[in-house]
Design a protein around this motif. Sequence first.
Motif: not given
Length: 294
Positions: A115, A124-125, A127-129, A131, A133-134, A137
Amino acid sequence: MAVGKEIRGKIKSFENTKKITKAMEMVSAAKMRRAQERMRASRPYADKIRNIAANLSQANPEYQSPYMRRDATSKVSGFIVVTADKGLCGGLNTNVLRAVTTKLREVQAAGGTAQAVAIGNKGNGFLNRIGVKVVSQATQLGNAPTLDMLIGPVKVMLDDFVAGKVDVVYLCYTRFINTMTQEPVIEQLLPLASTRLAQTATEKAQYGWDYLYEPDAATVIDELLTRYVEALVFTAVAENMASEQSARMVAMKAATENAGSLIGELKLVYNKTRQAAITTELSEIVSGAAAISG
Protein backbone atom coordinates in the motif's frame (compact mmCIF):
# COMPACT_ATOMS: atom_id res chain seq x y z
CA MET A 1 6.51 28.25 -53.56
CA ALA A 2 4.04 26.09 -51.67
CA VAL A 3 6.92 24.05 -50.26
CA GLY A 4 8.72 27.23 -49.16
CA LYS A 5 5.59 28.50 -47.41
CA GLU A 6 5.25 25.21 -45.54
CA ILE A 7 8.87 25.39 -44.40
CA ARG A 8 8.41 28.99 -43.25
CA GLY A 9 5.44 27.85 -41.18
CA LYS A 10 7.55 25.15 -39.53
CA ILE A 11 10.34 27.63 -38.80
CA LYS A 12 7.87 30.00 -37.17
CA SER A 13 6.44 27.16 -35.09
CA PHE A 14 9.88 26.08 -33.85
CA GLU A 15 10.81 29.68 -33.06
CA ASN A 16 7.70 29.98 -30.87
CA THR A 17 8.57 26.69 -29.17
CA LYS A 18 12.11 27.91 -28.58
CA LYS A 19 10.80 31.05 -26.86
CA ILE A 20 8.62 28.94 -24.55
CA THR A 21 11.37 26.47 -23.62
CA LYS A 22 13.83 29.33 -23.02
CA ALA A 23 11.35 31.04 -20.69
CA MET A 24 10.71 27.76 -18.84
CA GLU A 25 14.45 27.24 -18.50
CA MET A 26 14.89 30.66 -16.88
CA VAL A 27 11.91 30.14 -14.56
CA SER A 28 13.22 26.70 -13.51
CA ALA A 29 16.66 28.16 -12.80
CA ALA A 30 15.14 30.70 -10.41
CA LYS A 31 12.95 28.07 -8.74
CA MET A 32 15.89 25.69 -8.48
CA ARG A 33 17.90 28.16 -6.40
CA ARG A 34 15.00 28.65 -3.99
CA ALA A 35 14.36 24.89 -3.82
CA GLN A 36 18.01 24.26 -2.98
CA GLU A 37 17.86 26.84 -0.21
CA ARG A 38 14.79 25.12 1.30
CA MET A 39 16.50 21.74 0.98
CA ARG A 40 19.61 22.95 2.82
CA ALA A 41 17.50 24.73 5.44
CA SER A 42 15.62 21.51 6.27
CA ARG A 43 18.76 19.52 7.05
CA PRO A 44 19.81 21.18 10.37
CA TYR A 45 16.37 20.55 11.92
CA ALA A 46 16.40 16.89 10.87
CA ASP A 47 19.94 16.45 12.17
CA LYS A 48 19.16 18.13 15.50
CA ILE A 49 16.04 16.08 16.15
CA ARG A 50 17.91 12.91 15.15
CA ASN A 51 20.58 13.57 17.79
CA ILE A 52 18.03 14.24 20.52
CA ALA A 53 15.99 11.17 19.57
CA ALA A 54 19.12 9.00 19.52
CA ASN A 55 20.18 10.19 22.96
CA LEU A 56 16.70 9.72 24.44
CA SER A 57 16.34 6.22 23.04
CA GLN A 58 19.71 5.23 24.49
CA ALA A 59 18.90 6.86 27.83
CA ASN A 60 15.92 4.48 28.23
CA PRO A 61 17.10 1.07 27.02
CA GLU A 62 14.20 -0.62 28.82
CA TYR A 63 11.69 0.98 26.43
CA GLN A 64 11.61 0.33 22.70
CA SER A 65 9.49 2.57 20.54
CA PRO A 66 7.11 0.88 18.06
CA TYR A 67 8.95 2.80 15.33
CA MET A 68 12.01 0.66 16.04
CA ARG A 69 10.33 -2.71 16.56
CA ARG A 70 10.63 -5.33 13.86
CA ASP A 71 7.47 -7.39 13.44
CA ALA A 72 7.43 -9.80 10.54
CA THR A 73 3.93 -11.16 11.20
CA SER A 74 2.42 -8.86 8.56
CA LYS A 75 3.41 -9.19 4.92
CA VAL A 76 2.29 -5.72 3.92
CA SER A 77 4.90 -3.23 2.75
CA GLY A 78 4.22 0.49 2.76
CA PHE A 79 5.63 2.91 0.20
CA ILE A 80 5.79 6.69 0.51
CA VAL A 81 6.32 7.70 -3.12
CA VAL A 82 7.50 11.27 -3.73
CA THR A 83 7.23 12.57 -7.30
CA ALA A 84 6.57 15.85 -9.07
CA ASP A 85 3.13 17.27 -9.78
CA LYS A 86 4.14 18.19 -13.33
CA GLY A 87 6.14 16.71 -16.17
CA LEU A 88 8.65 18.25 -18.60
CA CYS A 89 11.52 17.40 -16.25
CA GLY A 90 13.33 14.75 -18.24
CA GLY A 91 13.41 11.25 -16.79
CA LEU A 92 13.05 12.37 -13.16
CA ASN A 93 9.63 10.83 -12.50
CA THR A 94 10.21 7.86 -14.81
CA ASN A 95 13.43 6.84 -13.03
CA VAL A 96 12.01 6.86 -9.50
CA LEU A 97 8.79 5.11 -10.60
CA ARG A 98 10.84 2.45 -12.38
CA ALA A 99 12.72 1.85 -9.11
CA VAL A 100 9.39 1.63 -7.25
CA THR A 101 8.13 -0.92 -9.79
CA THR A 102 11.21 -3.08 -9.26
CA LYS A 103 10.74 -2.99 -5.48
CA LEU A 104 7.03 -3.80 -5.80
CA ARG A 105 7.88 -6.86 -7.88
CA GLU A 106 10.30 -8.02 -5.17
CA VAL A 107 7.58 -7.64 -2.53
CA GLN A 108 5.03 -9.51 -4.64
CA ALA A 109 7.53 -12.27 -5.48
CA ALA A 110 8.00 -12.82 -1.73
CA GLY A 111 4.24 -13.24 -1.32
CA GLY A 112 3.59 -9.81 0.17
CA THR A 113 1.23 -6.99 -0.68
CA ALA A 114 1.75 -3.25 -0.79
CA GLN A 115 0.00 0.00 0.00
CA ALA A 116 1.24 3.49 -0.66
CA VAL A 117 1.11 7.17 0.18
CA ALA A 118 1.40 9.28 -2.97
CA ILE A 119 3.08 12.67 -2.73
CA GLY A 120 2.79 14.30 -6.16
CA ASN A 121 0.39 13.86 -9.08
CA LYS A 122 2.70 11.73 -11.21
CA GLY A 123 3.18 9.11 -8.51
CA ASN A 124 -0.50 9.12 -7.61
CA GLY A 125 -1.55 8.49 -11.20
CA PHE A 126 1.06 5.77 -11.65
CA LEU A 127 0.11 3.88 -8.48
CA ASN A 128 -3.57 3.96 -9.42
CA ARG A 129 -2.82 2.65 -12.91
CA ILE A 130 -0.85 -0.35 -11.66
CA GLY A 131 -3.43 -1.19 -9.00
CA VAL A 132 -1.51 -0.39 -5.81
CA LYS A 133 -3.74 0.63 -2.90
CA VAL A 134 -3.25 4.36 -2.21
CA VAL A 135 -4.24 5.01 1.41
CA SER A 136 -3.60 8.77 1.28
CA GLN A 137 -2.18 11.39 -1.03
CA ALA A 138 -0.76 14.90 -1.07
CA THR A 139 -0.76 16.72 -4.40
CA GLN A 140 -0.46 20.29 -5.66
CA LEU A 141 2.06 21.19 -2.95
CA GLY A 142 3.20 24.27 -4.86
CA ASN A 143 6.72 25.68 -4.96
CA ALA A 144 7.07 26.04 -1.18
CA PRO A 145 5.62 22.96 0.58
CA THR A 146 5.29 23.01 4.35
CA LEU A 147 5.33 20.23 6.89
CA ASP A 148 1.65 20.84 7.64
CA MET A 149 0.77 19.70 4.11
CA LEU A 150 2.48 16.33 4.67
CA ILE A 151 1.64 15.44 8.27
CA GLY A 152 -1.90 14.21 7.53
CA PRO A 153 -1.13 11.85 4.62
CA VAL A 154 2.06 10.52 6.24
CA LYS A 155 0.33 9.90 9.58
CA VAL A 156 -1.99 7.38 7.91
CA MET A 157 1.00 5.21 7.05
CA LEU A 158 2.66 5.74 10.45
CA ASP A 159 -0.52 4.71 12.27
CA ASP A 160 -0.78 1.55 10.16
CA PHE A 161 2.82 0.68 11.02
CA VAL A 162 2.30 1.22 14.75
CA ALA A 163 -0.91 -0.85 14.61
CA GLY A 164 0.96 -3.73 12.94
CA LYS A 165 -0.92 -3.50 9.65
CA VAL A 166 2.34 -2.70 7.85
CA ASP A 167 5.66 -4.30 8.77
CA VAL A 168 8.04 -2.12 6.75
CA VAL A 169 7.81 1.32 5.16
CA TYR A 170 9.98 2.50 2.27
CA LEU A 171 10.62 6.13 1.33
CA CYS A 172 10.97 6.63 -2.43
CA TYR A 173 12.21 9.94 -3.85
CA THR A 174 14.89 11.54 -6.02
CA ARG A 175 17.99 12.69 -4.17
CA PHE A 176 19.63 15.93 -5.31
CA ILE A 177 23.34 15.42 -6.07
CA ASN A 178 24.05 18.48 -8.20
CA THR A 179 22.44 20.44 -11.00
CA MET A 180 23.24 17.78 -13.59
CA THR A 181 22.78 14.66 -11.44
CA GLN A 182 19.75 13.41 -9.53
CA GLU A 183 19.56 9.91 -8.05
CA PRO A 184 16.38 7.85 -7.50
CA VAL A 185 16.42 6.44 -3.96
CA ILE A 186 14.39 3.78 -2.17
CA GLU A 187 15.36 3.57 1.49
CA GLN A 188 13.80 1.92 4.51
CA LEU A 189 12.04 4.48 6.66
CA LEU A 190 10.43 2.18 9.24
CA PRO A 191 11.39 0.41 11.38
CA LEU A 192 14.10 2.94 12.11
CA ALA A 193 17.49 1.33 11.61
CA SER A 194 20.07 1.66 14.37
CA THR A 195 22.41 3.34 11.89
CA ARG A 196 19.97 6.26 11.54
CA LEU A 197 20.21 6.94 15.27
CA ALA A 198 23.94 6.35 15.57
CA GLN A 199 25.91 9.14 17.25
CA THR A 200 29.51 10.22 17.04
CA ALA A 201 31.59 10.74 20.18
CA THR A 202 31.17 14.51 19.85
CA GLU A 203 27.41 14.20 19.56
CA LYS A 204 27.25 11.89 22.56
CA ALA A 205 29.15 14.43 24.63
CA GLN A 206 26.99 17.28 23.37
CA TYR A 207 23.68 15.56 24.14
CA GLY A 208 24.77 13.61 27.22
CA TRP A 209 22.14 15.01 29.54
CA ASP A 210 19.82 13.57 32.13
CA TYR A 211 16.12 14.07 31.43
CA LEU A 212 12.94 14.46 33.40
CA TYR A 213 10.01 13.12 31.37
CA GLU A 214 6.52 14.54 31.44
CA PRO A 215 4.14 12.75 31.30
CA ASP A 216 6.40 9.68 30.80
CA ALA A 217 9.39 8.46 28.80
CA ALA A 218 7.35 6.38 26.34
CA THR A 219 5.14 9.29 25.30
CA VAL A 220 8.05 11.70 24.89
CA ILE A 221 10.18 9.27 22.88
CA ASP A 222 7.29 8.24 20.61
CA GLU A 223 6.35 11.85 19.90
CA LEU A 224 9.95 12.79 19.21
CA LEU A 225 10.48 9.86 16.85
CA THR A 226 7.24 10.81 15.07
CA ARG A 227 8.62 14.30 14.51
CA TYR A 228 11.87 12.76 13.30
CA VAL A 229 10.12 10.53 10.75
CA GLU A 230 8.07 13.47 9.51
CA ALA A 231 11.27 15.50 9.17
CA LEU A 232 12.80 12.72 7.06
CA VAL A 233 9.78 12.78 4.73
CA PHE A 234 9.85 16.57 4.47
CA THR A 235 13.57 16.49 3.67
CA ALA A 236 12.86 13.91 0.94
CA VAL A 237 10.18 16.20 -0.53
CA ALA A 238 12.59 19.16 -0.45
CA GLU A 239 15.30 17.09 -2.16
CA ASN A 240 12.83 15.87 -4.78
CA MET A 241 11.66 19.43 -5.50
CA ALA A 242 15.24 20.65 -5.95
CA SER A 243 15.87 17.68 -8.24
CA GLU A 244 12.69 18.44 -10.20
CA GLN A 245 13.63 22.06 -10.91
CA SER A 246 17.20 21.09 -11.82
CA ALA A 247 16.00 18.36 -14.18
CA ARG A 248 13.44 20.69 -15.76
CA MET A 249 16.04 23.40 -16.29
CA VAL A 250 18.38 20.94 -18.00
CA ALA A 251 15.56 19.47 -20.08
CA MET A 252 14.35 22.89 -21.22
CA LYS A 253 17.92 23.95 -22.03
CA ALA A 254 18.31 20.85 -24.20
CA ALA A 255 14.92 21.52 -25.84
CA THR A 256 15.95 25.12 -26.60
CA GLU A 257 19.20 23.95 -28.17
CA ASN A 258 17.41 21.29 -30.21
CA ALA A 259 14.85 23.84 -31.43
CA GLY A 260 17.70 26.13 -32.51
CA SER A 261 19.34 23.26 -34.41
CA LEU A 262 16.08 22.39 -36.18
CA ILE A 263 15.50 26.03 -37.09
CA GLY A 264 18.99 26.19 -38.62
CA GLU A 265 18.40 23.02 -40.63
CA LEU A 266 15.00 24.22 -41.84
CA LYS A 267 16.42 27.59 -42.88
CA LEU A 268 19.08 25.78 -44.88
CA VAL A 269 16.44 23.64 -46.59
CA TYR A 270 14.29 26.73 -47.21
CA ASN A 271 17.19 28.63 -48.78
CA LYS A 272 18.04 25.69 -51.01
CA THR A 273 14.41 25.31 -52.06
CA ARG A 274 14.10 29.03 -52.72
CA GLN A 275 17.34 29.07 -54.72
CA ALA A 276 16.17 26.11 -56.77
CA ALA A 277 12.86 27.85 -57.50
CA ILE A 278 14.64 31.07 -58.54
CA THR A 279 17.00 29.08 -60.77
CA THR A 280 14.04 27.34 -62.38
CA GLU A 281 12.26 30.64 -63.02
CA LEU A 282 15.40 32.17 -64.52
CA SER A 283 15.85 29.16 -66.77
CA GLU A 284 12.24 29.48 -67.94
CA ILE A 285 12.72 33.20 -68.66
CA VAL A 286 15.94 32.63 -70.58
CA SER A 287 14.37 29.78 -72.54
CA GLY A 288 11.32 31.91 -73.37
CA ALA A 289 13.47 34.85 -74.42
CA ALA A 290 15.61 32.58 -76.60
CA ALA A 291 12.52 31.09 -78.21
CA ILE A 292 11.12 34.56 -79.02
CA SER A 293 14.40 35.92 -80.43
CA GLY A 294 14.99 32.76 -82.45
